[in-house]
Design a protein around this motif. Structure first.
Motif, PDB file in Angstrom:
ATOM      1  N   THR A   1      -0.554  -0.545  -6.348  1.00 26.79           N
ATOM      2  CA  THR A   1      -1.410  -0.318  -5.184  1.00 26.79           C
ATOM      3  C   THR A   1      -1.260   1.105  -4.658  1.00 26.79           C
ATOM      4  OG1 THR A   1       0.316  -1.494  -3.965  1.00 26.79           O
ATOM      5  CG2 THR A   1      -1.735  -2.672  -4.337  1.00 26.79           C
ATOM      6  N   ALA A   2      -0.036   1.625  -4.691  1.00 28.36           N
ATOM      7  CA  ALA A   2       0.177   3.000  -4.228  1.00 28.36           C
ATOM      8  C   ALA A   2      -0.512   3.993  -5.150  1.00 28.36           C
ATOM      9  CB  ALA A   2       1.671   3.304  -4.144  1.00 28.36           C
ATOM     10  N   CYS A   3      -0.477   3.727  -6.457  1.00 26.66           N
ATOM     11  CA  CYS A   3      -1.123   4.625  -7.421  1.00 26.66           C
ATOM     12  C   CYS A   3      -2.624   4.697  -7.185  1.00 26.66           C
ATOM     13  CB  CYS A   3      -0.833   4.135  -8.841  1.00 26.66           C
ATOM     14  SG  CYS A   3      -1.541   5.152 -10.145  1.00 26.66           S
TER      15      CYS A   3
ATOM     16  N   ASN B   1      -4.085   4.155  -4.315  1.00 28.36           N
ATOM     17  CA  ASN B   1      -4.374   4.445  -2.903  1.00 28.36           C
ATOM     18  C   ASN B   1      -5.283   3.372  -2.289  1.00 28.36           C
ATOM     19  OD1 ASN B   1      -2.926   6.965  -2.662  1.00 28.36           O
ATOM     20  ND2 ASN B   1      -4.551   7.897  -3.898  1.00 28.36           N
TER      21      ASN B   1
ATOM     22  N   SER C   1     -11.395  -1.608  -4.756  1.00 37.65           N
ATOM     23  CA  SER C   1     -10.152  -0.861  -4.933  1.00 37.65           C
ATOM     24  C   SER C   1      -9.049  -1.709  -5.567  1.00 37.65           C
ATOM     25  CB  SER C   1      -9.663  -0.307  -3.594  1.00 37.65           C
ATOM     26  OG  SER C   1      -9.366  -1.372  -2.695  1.00 37.65           O
TER      27      SER C   1
ATOM     28  N   CYS D   1       0.811  -1.217   0.000  1.00 42.89           N
ATOM     29  CA  CYS D   1       0.000   0.000   0.000  1.00 42.89           C
ATOM     30  C   CYS D   1       0.844   1.266   0.000  1.00 42.89           C
ATOM     31  CB  CYS D   1      -0.957  -0.009   1.194  1.00 42.89           C
ATOM     32  SG  CYS D   1      -2.264  -1.256   1.049  1.00 42.89           S
ATOM     33  N   GLU D   2       2.073   1.168   0.504  1.00 42.86           N
ATOM     34  CA  GLU D   2       2.914   2.357   0.607  1.00 42.86           C
ATOM     35  C   GLU D   2       3.973   2.461  -0.492  1.00 42.86           C
ATOM     36  OE1 GLU D   2       4.521   2.303   4.560  1.00 42.86           O
ATOM     37  OE2 GLU D   2       2.535   2.288   5.502  1.00 42.86           O
TER      38      GLU D   2
ATOM     39  N   PRO E   1      -6.888   1.095   0.166  1.00 43.73           N
ATOM     40  CA  PRO E   1      -6.943   1.095   1.632  1.00 43.73           C
ATOM     41  C   PRO E   1      -6.325  -0.187   2.201  1.00 43.73           C
ATOM     42  CG  PRO E   1      -9.069   1.742   0.709  1.00 43.73           C
ATOM     43  CD  PRO E   1      -8.242   1.221  -0.431  1.00 43.73           C
TER      44      PRO E   1
END
Length: 208
Positions: free
Chosen positions: A28-30, A32, A87, A22-23, A34
């Motif tokens: 996944t970062a693009c 966001n 997501s 997530c970070e 949860p």
């Protein structure tokens, strides 16, 4: 210490994968994603890996969780949650398209170990090679003929190519993140136009 993923380390494994993806993972970062959504997605995969006993983890001398490689027999479908979090849906669709783009003869083996994902806690990059070396030994012990992965992150791509000499496996198309379409939009449009998922692999020498 490097050992096989087991139930004692289930929650730390899920937490590590969730934080790092997530970070820091580009897709996944693009989006966001949860952290709770990612946990729902990855939990059944971790549970399957615990049962299969083919995945490795690294534990520090202070008994702290350091890193993980999730692997599974490619002939067995990967476990998925009953409902994919909204997501995560674009990423799952992207990976599915990549999977179907692999030219199966290019894998060139009957018994294949699929590396689904890996994650390291910050500050422990020096343990990455030890962890992956152990993963290769497990594959050899179980008589797998080949290992491969869909490497979404440029850092993991460089690691596998430069340190292990993994090669890019033939696919009938390359899916560049920036131009990937999902539900009428481009969810990864912010990413570098040159970035794409590299399907990387290598044949193994079998230990008898």
């Amino acid at each position: 210490m490097i050992t096989t993923l087991n139930n004692d380390w289930r929650d730390p494994a899920i937490d590590c994968l969730t934080r790092q993806f997530c970070e820091a993972e580009p897709l996944t970062a693009c989006l966001n994603v949860p952290k709770n959504d990612f946990k729902k997605f990855v939990s059944p995969i971790v549970d399957q890996a615990i049962e299969a006993k083919l995945s490795t983890i690294a534990i520090s001398p202070k008994n702290e969780f350091v890193g993980i490689v999730i692997a599974h027999d490619y002939s067995i479908p990967l476990a998925m949650p009953d409902k994919i979090p909204d997501s995560m849906a674009p990423i799952v669709e992207l990976l599915d398209q990549i999977s179907h783009s692999i030219e199966q003869p290019a894998l060139g083996a009957d018994k294949i170990l699929h590396i689904f994902t890996a994650a390291m806690e910050p500050g422990n990059s020096s343990e990455s090679q030890k962890l992956f070396d152990a993963q290769i030994r497990i594959a050899q012990q179980h008589k797998f003929e080949m290992m491969f992965t869909e490497a979404t992150n440029p850092l993991s791509q460089q690691f596998l190519i430069r340190r292990y000499g993994w090669h890019e496996i033939a696919c009938n198309k390359k899916i560049y993140y920036k131009y990937f379409s999902f539900a009428g939009s481009r969810p990864f449009e912010k990413l570098n136009p040159k970035m794409y998922c590299k399907v990387l692999g290598s044949r193994l020498s079998i230990n008898h």
